[in-house]
Every structure is written in C-alpha cells, then in structure tokens.
Write an enzyme that holds these catalytic residues in place. Sequence first.
Site, PDB file in Angstrom:
ATOM      1  N   HIS A   1       0.796  -1.239   0.000  1.00 41.63           N
ATOM      2  CA  HIS A   1       0.000   0.000   0.000  1.00 41.63           C
ATOM      3  C   HIS A   1       0.820   1.277   0.000  1.00 41.63           C
ATOM      4  O   HIS A   1       0.273   2.365  -0.069  1.00 41.63           O
ATOM      5  CB  HIS A   1      -0.950   0.017   1.209  1.00 41.63           C
ATOM      6  CG  HIS A   1      -0.251   0.298   2.504  1.00 41.63           C
ATOM      7  ND1 HIS A   1       0.474  -0.651   3.181  1.00 41.63           N
ATOM      8  CD2 HIS A   1      -0.130   1.428   3.231  1.00 41.63           C
ATOM      9  CE1 HIS A   1       0.998  -0.123   4.268  1.00 41.63           C
ATOM     10  NE2 HIS A   1       0.653   1.153   4.330  1.00 41.63           N
TER      11      HIS A   1
HETATM   12  C1  UD1 Z   1      -2.118   5.322   6.156  1.00 45.99           C
HETATM   13  C2  UD1 Z   1      -0.835   5.793   6.833  1.00 45.99           C
HETATM   14  C3  UD1 Z   1       0.247   4.735   6.668  1.00 45.99           C
HETATM   15  C4  UD1 Z   1      -0.230   3.374   7.134  1.00 45.99           C
HETATM   16  C5  UD1 Z   1      -1.527   3.034   6.412  1.00 45.99           C
HETATM   17  C6  UD1 Z   1      -2.088   1.719   6.875  1.00 45.99           C
HETATM   18  C7  UD1 Z   1      -0.298   8.196   6.863  1.00 45.99           C
HETATM   19  C8  UD1 Z   1       0.516   9.239   6.222  1.00 45.99           C
HETATM   20  N1  UD1 Z   1      -0.321   7.000   6.219  1.00 45.99           N
HETATM   21  O1  UD1 Z   1      -1.848   5.223   4.772  1.00 45.99           O
HETATM   22  O2  UD1 Z   1       1.363   5.113   7.442  1.00 45.99           O
HETATM   23  O3  UD1 Z   1       0.749   2.424   6.842  1.00 45.99           O
HETATM   24  O4  UD1 Z   1      -2.481   4.071   6.691  1.00 45.99           O
HETATM   25  O5  UD1 Z   1      -3.243   1.390   6.184  1.00 45.99           O
HETATM   26  O6  UD1 Z   1      -0.881   8.432   7.891  1.00 45.99           O
HETATM   27  N2  UD1 Z   1      -9.210   4.690   2.014  1.00 45.99           N
HETATM   28  C9  UD1 Z   1     -10.436   4.102   2.012  1.00 45.99           C
HETATM   29  N3  UD1 Z   1     -10.981   3.744   3.218  1.00 45.99           N
HETATM   30  C10 UD1 Z   1     -10.349   3.934   4.393  1.00 45.99           C
HETATM   31  C11 UD1 Z   1      -9.094   4.536   4.374  1.00 45.99           C
HETATM   32  C12 UD1 Z   1      -8.542   4.915   3.191  1.00 45.99           C
HETATM   33  O7  UD1 Z   1     -11.044   3.910   0.982  1.00 45.99           O
HETATM   34  O8  UD1 Z   1     -10.908   3.561   5.450  1.00 45.99           O
HETATM   35  C13 UD1 Z   1      -8.592   5.073   0.720  1.00 45.99           C
HETATM   36  C14 UD1 Z   1      -8.892   6.489   0.319  1.00 45.99           C
HETATM   37  O9  UD1 Z   1      -9.053   6.508  -1.037  1.00 45.99           O
HETATM   38  C15 UD1 Z   1      -7.631   7.229   0.678  1.00 45.99           C
HETATM   39  C16 UD1 Z   1      -6.572   6.166   0.483  1.00 45.99           C
HETATM   40  O10 UD1 Z   1      -7.210   4.935   0.823  1.00 45.99           O
HETATM   41  O11 UD1 Z   1      -7.452   8.344  -0.099  1.00 45.99           O
HETATM   42  C17 UD1 Z   1      -5.357   6.353   1.341  1.00 45.99           C
HETATM   43  O12 UD1 Z   1      -5.721   6.490   2.710  1.00 45.99           O
HETATM   44  P1  UD1 Z   1      -4.811   7.364   3.707  1.00 45.99           P
HETATM   45  O13 UD1 Z   1      -5.351   7.259   5.080  1.00 45.99           O
HETATM   46  O14 UD1 Z   1      -4.588   8.699   3.123  1.00 45.99           O
HETATM   47  O15 UD1 Z   1      -3.417   6.666   3.649  1.00 45.99           O
HETATM   48  P2  UD1 Z   1      -3.027   5.135   3.709  1.00 45.99           P
HETATM   49  O16 UD1 Z   1      -2.415   4.768   2.418  1.00 45.99           O
HETATM   50  O17 UD1 Z   1      -4.139   4.279   4.206  1.00 45.99           O
END
Ligand code: UD1
Length: 362
Positions: free
Chosen positions: A207
């Site tokens: 991821h």
């Molecule tokens: C975040 C953390 C990362 C951790 C990861 C674990 C930061 C900078 N990054 O990254 O350190 O390893 O979580 O999962 O804090 N999304 C969904 N549903 C959710 C959450 C996210 O659909 O419940 C999608 C959204 O499109 C979002 C993307 O995933 O834009 C990324 O989510 P985000 O929380 O920005 O970062 P992660 O890649 O999950």
Amino acid sequence: MLKVINVVGARPNFMKVAPIVEAMKRREREFTPLVVHTGQHYDAAMSDAFFSDLDLPQPDVHLGVGSTSHAAQTAAIMERFEPVVLREQPDWVLVVGDVNSTLACALVCVKLGVKVAHVEAGLRSRDHTMPEEINRLLTDQIADLLFTPSADADENLRAEGIPPERIRLVGNIMIDSLYKHLERSRQSRIKDQLGLVEKNYAVLTLHRPTNVDVSAVFERILEALKKISEQLPIVFPVHPRTRKTIAELGLNERIEKIKNLRLIDPLGYLDFLSLYSGARLVLTDSGGIQEETTVLGIPCLTLRENTERPITVTMGTNTIVGSDPAKITAAAIIALNERAKQPASIPLWDGHTAERILAALG
Ligand code: UD1
C-alpha cells in the site's frame, strides 16, 4: 486517578492502543481511559472490524476527518481534536505509531501544554520521502515521553539530542495484541474459505505510495509476483488505496493474468493473523508485518528500499528486497528452500509492554 486520551486514526493504530486501554480498564482506580478516533480510516474493513476483533471499546469521541490531502487531513484532525482536549483536560494524551493522526494530535497537545506520550518512538528509516518518517521525527521532537520498542530506537533518539529522561524502553506494544489473540485466531475459517494448505502459500500486502502509485514500480513488483506464483499461490488482501491505483493505472488485466495471485478484500485482525501465521512466506511493504512475522518465525520479504525496524533484519526473519524483480525472486527462492525459521526472541517483545507503559505514566 489519571485521565488518559488514547488516540487512534488508521488501521495500524488499533492493535497498539487496544492492549493499553485494556490494561487501564484493569486498573480502573488509577486510570480513566478515553478513546478518540480521528476517522483517518473509516471503512468497515479498515476500522470497525478491528474494534470487535481486538475488544477495543467504541470511541468516546469520533472526529470523522476521512481522506484528503496530507495537509488538509492533518489540519482537520488538529482543528477537531483541540476542543476535545480543552473539554476533557486529560493528564496524558497517548499517540501511537507514525500516521498523520499521530503527529496532528501530538502537535495540538504540545501547544496546549498538555502532556503527550508517543508509543513506538525512535524508529527511523532515514527516508524523508516517506510521510511516516516526517511524522515520526516531528512527534518525537515534541512529545514529553517517548516509549521505544527496541534499543536501536533509543540510540536514534539520543543521536538527535533527546535527553535520556524522556526515553523509556518498554518493548513492542503490537506484540501484546499478537500474543493475546494468536490462540483465538486459530478459530478463523479464512484459510479453509480460500482453500489454502498450511505452509503452502504466500501472503502479500502492498500500500505504500512509492510502490502502488507509480506504474513502473508496481509493474516490476508484478513481474516478480508472477514468477513466485509459479511456485506457490499468493493471497493478496488489497488495501483500498491499492485497489484504487490498480484501476487508475490500468493494471487490472495484467493482474488477472497472474493465475495464482488471488486478490481479496482487506481482512480484520483475527482473519489476517490466521492467514499470515499459516503462510510459508510473506511479502509486504508494511512496517508492522515485518515485526509480526519476526515474532512468529515466518520469512518476510520487505518490498521497500529501507526499514525503520532494522532489528527485524538483524534478529528476525526479514529481508529488504526493494522492487527489483530479480532481487525479489531470488530472495523468495532462497526463503522457500530454507528450513523453517525459528521465532525470534527480542528483548521486551513479550506481551507485557502495556503494563510497562502504565507504570511509566503512573
Ligand atoms: C495510512 C498511513 C500509513 C499506514 C496506512 C495503513 C499516513 C501518512 N499514512 O496510509 O502510514 O501504513 O495508513 O493502512 O498516515 N481509504 C479508504 N478507506 C479507508 C481509508 C482509506 O477507501 O478507510 C482510501 C482512500 O481513497 C484514501 C486512500 O485509501 O485516499 C489512502 O488512505 P490514507 O489514510 O490517506 O493513507 P493510507 O495509504 O491508508
């Protein structure tokens, strides 16, 4: 009596906070724990499932920030967390790990003069392109108390000029959750449902933006996965971010062609523990999974150029392989031909870290 706000935000936070809140509830005459969820992760599979699996009480406060840019997300968490701290007047705020919620809430506390402790402090990848590295560095600069998982983290903090009295080596909090739930995870039916044979499959998680947002890198990893999948099936619980970029980069067809690579929805804590604990090999770009496989003695290939958890390489089962297909495949072949590894015994990764944290707060 100490009132403590425990902050959770994203998936890797839940298994770190659950044992701490549980330990505080056991000592209810000394601690009043509150759980604040920032809402950085919000899907049922990324958040809700972990509350039930880990017996984590429902959040007392939910900030509901959701996904946006890093700046907007960090700012939204700060704006919504500040009134909670002002209202509750806690003795301590506990933040864990390295996600945006960790830094945002620590920053609110330090500006308000409220004591904040960072659990899993001192880890360093020395890679400033990783958002988590920035979160780690800054949180450790401002937190009052730094709870470290291993001696290398203490050394990193001392090298940054942090006074020793702010540092407490308490061990790895994630391993408290792992030991507590390992037995229960054996009741999971996930391996049967997927038709997997114990120790005859690999598990993949991916991821990191550096791997999944860049087509050239993702395609190199797929090349390696194709080769490895000729040796054994690979199960891939797909993070929502990765699901999105697969579609955006037009990689669906290429992935479908890898017959032995099976994409599934993200799993809860117990199903995922059951899945990787039965695996022959794990391939990942996660931080925590490097530690969990080390404790269970499962070979782990880390699809990154560096790690903030070097002890998993020096004392554990982890190999850093980056995204070069030749390197990944070669390391996989070595791992598959090796005799079973032994679980690593790392000092203070013993299931009692939460108690040591409470002792330091009290
Ligand atoms: C975040 C953390 C990362 C951790 C990861 C674990 C930061 C900078 N990054 O990254 O350190 O390893 O979580 O999962 O804090 N999304 C969904 N549903 C959710 C959450 C996210 O659909 O419940 C999608 C959204 O499109 C979002 C993307 O995933 O834009 C990324 O989510 P985000 O929380 O920005 O970062 P992660 O890649 O999950």
